[in-house]
Structures are given as C-alpha cells and as structure tokens.
Design a protein around this motif. Structure first.
Motif, PDB file in Angstrom:
ATOM      1  N   ASP A 102      37.046  45.252  45.230  1.00  0.00           N
ATOM      2  CA  ASP A 102      38.591  44.625  45.448  1.00  0.00           C
ATOM      3  C   ASP A 102      39.515  45.671  46.142  1.00  0.00           C
ATOM      4  O   ASP A 102      39.178  46.621  45.585  1.00  0.00           O
ATOM      5  CB  ASP A 102      39.573  44.013  44.732  1.00  0.00           C
ATOM      6  N   LYS A 128      38.737  40.442  47.411  1.00  0.00           N
ATOM      7  CA  LYS A 128      40.289  41.023  47.386  1.00  0.00           C
ATOM      8  C   LYS A 128      40.832  41.749  47.744  1.00  0.00           C
ATOM      9  O   LYS A 128      40.602  42.580  47.668  1.00  0.00           O
ATOM     10  CB  LYS A 128      40.334  40.097  45.971  1.00  0.00           C
ATOM     11  N   LEU A 130      44.342  42.932  46.882  1.00  0.00           N
ATOM     12  CA  LEU A 130      45.546  42.618  46.721  1.00  0.00           C
ATOM     13  C   LEU A 130      47.061  43.448  47.174  1.00  0.00           C
ATOM     14  O   LEU A 130      47.122  44.601  46.822  1.00  0.00           O
ATOM     15  CB  LEU A 130      45.223  42.507  44.719  1.00  0.00           C
ATOM     16  N   GLY A 145      48.099  31.702  45.791  1.00  0.00           N
ATOM     17  CA  GLY A 145      46.586  30.621  46.383  1.00  0.00           C
ATOM     18  C   GLY A 145      46.791  29.725  47.400  1.00  0.00           C
ATOM     19  O   GLY A 145      46.092  29.110  47.421  1.00  0.00           O
TER      20      GLY A 145
END
Ligand code: NDP
Length: 374
Positions: A102, A128, A130, A145
């Motif tokens: 991530d 992901k 972020l 989300g």
C-alpha cells in the motif's frame, strides 16, 4: 490490531518529520522499517538513532534513484509513505505498488503527473492508495468507501494563502520572504509558494480527479481562511459531509497509517468555543489564474497535467532564487502549456519525456523574463 511496517521516503522533510511524530505517538500501530533523506544527513542520523530497526538511506548520490527503489520495495514493509517533494517519488511509488505494498501519498506532484498510471497500477496489483494531502484525506474520510456515483461535488477548501486580500497591483512586489509566510500551515518551501499562487489547490484539483474518479467540472474550490474544514463531499441527495481538525498534518498521516481503524492519539482536538467562527468565500480566479489552468489541464488530461506540474516546479525554483517576479510563475506555466505539444493517452515513458521537455521550455521562458534583463 494491525501494526503497520512503514517506510518513509522523504523522512527529513516537513511531512516526514510529522510522520515520525505520529510513529512516536502510536508505537503499537506503527513500526518504522525504512527512512530516506536526500541531503539532510544530520536529521537522518537522529531518526536512525530513534528508530534503530529502520534501514536508512541517503539519496543525493549517483545511486540515489536505485536506493530509493530498494527502500520502496523493502520486503519487510507493508506501507510506503511518499513524502518527497516534486516528482522524484514517482518511480519508487510505482515500484512499491508493483511489490504489493500500500502507498500513502503526500507528494501530490506524482499524482498530477501520472495519476492515471498510478491508479491503474494500484488496481492491477490490488493495493490501496491512501491520500495524505489533508484535503484528499478529508474527502477519503467523508466517502468512507462509498462509490463516487453518489457524489455530486467534491469541495476542496483553500486557506487563500498569504495574499488572499492583497490587491493584484501589489503582486509584482511580492518577495520569497513574504510568500513563505503561510497564515495557517507550516510546510516545505515549494508547497508554501504553491499555496501563495494557488497552484497548490490547482495541483490538488487534478490529484482529486485521479484519486476519486470525479470529473473536473464536479471539483470545486472554496476559500476557508481558518483551515479547519479540510474538504467536503456533497452527495447526490444534497447532504454535505465535512472533515474538521486543527491544521496539523499529523491528523491525515495518522489516519492513513491506521486506516481503516479509528485509533486514539495525543493530538489536540478542536475547541469550537475558542474557534468562534468559520468563514467561506469564492476564490479570486482572475487574479490567481492557477485554478483555471488546472481546469484546462485536468479536463484535457494527456500530457498537459505533467506539463503544468513541471513548469510550475521550474517557475517556483526561479522565484525562490529571485530570478523572476511572483506573477511570472503563472505566466511561465500558461506559456509552457501553450508551447508543449499535447499527447492524448501517454504511457509512462511519454509522460517522463513531457515532464523533461516542459522543464526545458519553462526554463527558457524564465530566462527571458529574468528580473533586471533588458
Ligand atoms: P520538504 O521540502 O519539507 O521535504 C522534502 C523531502 O524530500 C525531504 O526529506 C528531502 O530530503 C526529500 N527530497 C528532496 N528532493 C529529493 C529528491 N530529488 N530525491 C529524494 N528525496 C528528495 O517538503 P514537504 O514535506 O513540505 O512536502 C513533501 C511532499 O508532500 C510535497 O509533494 C508536498 O506537496 C506534499 N505535501 C506537503 C504538506 C506539508 O504540510 N508540508 C501538505 C500536503 C502535501 P532532504 O531534506 O534530506 O534533502
């Protein structure tokens, strides 16, 4: 409870130092496994003493790019924070994604230059992204989300910078010292100048487009001088959600590092009675042309956002070295965007080439505008 093993690229900068503060604050949630510095060996040494388990690298030598890639793909890491100013973090970000890690992204420039490629790589490798930039972190928190089909508008808040109320005719007299005095945030030099020209917000509009998959005509900017609301999402049902906190980058870094959990920390919360009021106003789009240039680049996309970003980096550097005047920053970016050939669906190599060519053209324009030149 998951303890994340984190690499911090750009550990000696303003974001990097805030990230170390967060790591100190929640040691049961963050293990620092890698740190990079470019030139600041003293700060790197201090950090390496404090986090003895971390692999530490300096990147200003001839093998700097390689060392960054090595750190970004460190087998023991599961999250890589990209906090390098400019686009030098792009290749390490892509390498980290390909290694299945991530990434937490502070470096907005890499998403402006190659947002489509970064998002596509993340989707392909199932990792992901972020957002650490406070506005995007706020939107990320408001969305929780949800599909962006339920979004009517993303509303990015903007402090307005130090020249929010300065008349246009006084812009020529703005010095680097004045521009480096930001009213609400303590940041690195490049982003502080970007905040003064509103190119920071311009970059963020394009960053938001890629991060959240929302078209430019649904991304708006409102000036909010107190920097307490970090951004908002208006949903299709007319409800608007906002995220609020003091203006301290430890908040978004903490959330990115602990997502999807809510974890207690020692950060000081808001005191609404002391705050008293929150103000909003429209940005002065005509006097600060950065926003219009972002709309153009983010709508046409292709190589244009990379060109805007590269030209801005060159112009900021020239301004900080007193070679050009403050309003020349907008002029250099606009003229570089006009002069660079446009390619529609560039691959990474084409983007890197567009970035290089834009820097050359911007530098040439900056030379022609040089203060004192006749
Ligand atoms: P700083 O200038 O404070 O720090 C930059 C960091 O990058 C330092 O660690 C520096 O190392 C390192 N670095 C510089 N050049 C290179 C290079 N060519 N290769 C590798 N590393 C390099 O910047 P900020 O922390 O303010 O900003 C970092 C990024 O985060 C920017 O993209 C900015 O837009 C974004 N951001 C920053 C915010 C803030 O509050 N500061 C808020 C939101 C986003 P060294 O010091 O050792 O030379």
């Amino acid at each position: 409870m998951k303890r994340r093993r984190v690499v911090i690229l750009g550990a000696t900068g303003s974001i990097g130092q805030s990230a170390l503060k967060v790591a100190r604050d929640i040691p049961d949630r963050i293990e620092v496994v890698g740190l990079s510095a470019h030139r600041n060996s003293a700060a790197l040494e201090r950090a390496s003493k404090e986090f003895p388990g971390a692999r530490c690298v300096r990147t200003d030598g001839p093998d700097g790019a390689e060392r960054l890639l090595e750190l970004a793909t460190l087998p023991s890491a599961d999250l890589v924070l990209i906090a390098i100013v400019g686009t030098a973090g792009l290749q390490p970000a892509l390498a980290a994604i390909e290694a299945g890690k991530d990434i937490a992204v502070a470096s907005k420039e890499i998403l402006v230059m190659a947002g489509e490629a970064v998002m596509a790589a993340a989707a392909k490798h199932g990792v992901k992204i972020l957002p650490v930039d406070s506005e995007h972190n706020a939107i990320f928190q408001c969305l929780e989300g949800r599909e962006t089909a339920s979004v009517r508008r993303l509303i990015l808040t903007c402090s307005g910078g130090p020249f929010r109320d300065t008349p246009r005719e006084d812009f020529d007299a703005i010095t680097p010292e004045l521009a480096l005095r930001h009213p609400t945030w303590q940041m690195g030099r490049k982003i502080t100048i970007d905040s003064a020209t509103l190119f920071n917000k311009a970059l963020e509009m394009i960053e938001a487009k890629w991060l959240f998959g929302v078209p430019m005509d649904r991304i708006e900017v409102v000036v909010h001088p107190q920097s307490i609301i970090h951004s908002m999402v208006e949903f299709v049902d007319g409800s608007t959600l906002a995220q609020l906190s003091r203006s301290d980058m430890c908040f978004p870094i903490h959330y990115a590092a602990t997502w999807p959990d809510r974890v207690p920390n020692s950060l000081q919360p808001l005191d609404f009675s002391a705050l008293g009021r929150l103000d909003f106003e429209a940005p002065r789009r005509k006097d600060f042309p950065a926003l219009g240039l972002a709309v153009e680049a983010g709508t046409r996309t292709g190589t244009l956002p990379a060109v805007l970003n590269a030209a801005n980096e060159v112009a900021v550097d020239a301004f900080l070295h007193r070679r050009i005047r403050f309003p020349h920053i907008w002029e250099i970016v606009a003229r570089t965007m006009d002069r660079c050939p446009h390619a529609g669906h560039p691959d990474l190599a084409r983007l890197i080439e567009a970035d290089r060519a834009a820097r050359e053209i911007a530098a040439e324009i900056a030379r022609s505008l040089r203060v004192g030149k006749h």
